[in-house]
Design an enzyme around this catalytic site. Structure first.
Site, PDB file in Angstrom:
ATOM      1  N   ASP A   1     -15.657  26.274  65.299  1.00 59.78           N
ATOM      2  CA  ASP A   1     -14.947  27.535  65.065  1.00 59.78           C
ATOM      3  C   ASP A   1     -13.487  27.304  64.662  1.00 59.78           C
ATOM      4  O   ASP A   1     -12.895  26.271  64.964  1.00 59.78           O
ATOM      5  CB  ASP A   1     -14.919  28.378  66.354  1.00 59.78           C
ATOM      6  CG  ASP A   1     -16.229  29.100  66.620  1.00 59.78           C
ATOM      7  OD1 ASP A   1     -17.225  28.841  65.925  1.00 59.78           O
ATOM      8  OD2 ASP A   1     -16.235  29.936  67.553  1.00 59.78           O
TER       9      ASP A   1
ATOM     10  N   HIS B   1     -14.529  23.150  68.199  1.00 54.04           N
ATOM     11  CA  HIS B   1     -13.487  23.695  67.314  1.00 54.04           C
ATOM     12  C   HIS B   1     -12.986  22.619  66.348  1.00 54.04           C
ATOM     13  O   HIS B   1     -12.750  21.481  66.776  1.00 54.04           O
ATOM     14  CB  HIS B   1     -12.320  24.241  68.139  1.00 54.04           C
ATOM     15  CG  HIS B   1     -12.694  25.444  68.956  1.00 54.04           C
ATOM     16  ND1 HIS B   1     -13.360  25.336  70.156  1.00 54.04           N
ATOM     17  CD2 HIS B   1     -12.532  26.772  68.723  1.00 54.04           C
ATOM     18  CE1 HIS B   1     -13.586  26.559  70.633  1.00 54.04           C
ATOM     19  NE2 HIS B   1     -13.097  27.452  69.786  1.00 54.04           N
TER      20      HIS B   1
END
Ligand SMILES: [Zn+2]
Length: 237
Positions: free
Chosen positions: A50, A196
């Site tokens: 993400d 991430h």
């Protein structure tokens, strides 16, 4: 074909009634919509990142993925794609899947219905135009859904998915070992792993723990006989 989540209208209604924050809770997620946690067949996991693209983190992660022979799904932000379009196109060029995280990284429930809709449309248009790959999946910032955004997602043909395990790799204290240990506290086999490739909303440089975690994760998944998949390979639409 929207048949696989033809319950979308029902899901939106349920989400509006019980409140979006309930999607934080794994048990509530399961009860609301089994597909929302992104579970697929056992024997594999969907690997997802993400908050990118990021000019340092994303290329570093792409290099590790190449070495491991893995393809993954990147839930990107429209405003990051506009800023680092070359990085976003490199993600696609190397065979990965791009999906929507949003345009700006903000809570949808803190926005007006129109702003939530516009955010998703702008992100979709940006990703489709700049990467050439129209996204099929959407994970809202903080995993918090809103009714208007769900309706917009259905109109765009993007399906919401959250995650079943996370590495807590946004913390400066995270290490490769801690990220793998945190992932293993969630549902891994048949699940969706959240990491991430950016420190946009993480502690500065926290993504280095993600880079360090991937080879360790490869050892653990390999030992368990688990394949790594993109979301599109893992979840039936
Ligand atoms: Zn995020």
């Amino acid at each position: 074909m929207r048949g696989k989540w033809g319950g979308g209208a029902a899901l939106a209604a349920v989400a509006a009634q019980v409140g979006p924050a309930v999607t934080w809770l794994p048990a509530a997620r399961r009860a609301l919509a089994p597909g929302l946690a992104g579970r697929g067949p056992r024997g594999g996991v969907a690997l997802t990142f993400d908050d990118g693209p990021h000019p340092e983190a994303t290329p570093a992660i792409l290099d590790v993925l190449d070495r491991l022979g893995w393809t993954a799904t990147f839930f990107v932000l429209g405003e990051q794609v506009r800023r680092y379009a070359d990085v976003a196109t490199e993600v696609v060029r190397r065979g990965h899947e791009v999906a929507l995280h949003g345009d700006a990284h903000r809570y949808l429930i803190a926005r007006t219905p129109r702003a939530a809709r516009d955010d998703l449309h702008r992100a979709f248009d940006t990703v489709a135009a700049l990467t050439g790959q129209p996204p099929l999946w959407w994970r809202p910032p903080y995993g918090v859904l809103s009714g208007p955004a769900l309706v917009a997602a259905r109109g765009l043909g993007v399906r919401p998915v959250l995650w079943s395990a996370w590495g807590r790799d946004w913390r400066s204290a995270a290490t490769g070992e801690s990220v793998v240990a945190d992932l293993e506290r969630g549902e891994v086999d048949g699940g969706m792993l959240l990491l991430h490739d950016s420190d946009l909303t993480s502690d500065p440089g926290a993504w280095r723990s993600t880079v360090a975690a991937l080879p360790l994760l490869a050892e653990r998944l390999g030992a368990g006989g688990l394949a790594v998949r993109t979301v599109g390979e893992h979840v039936r639409r």
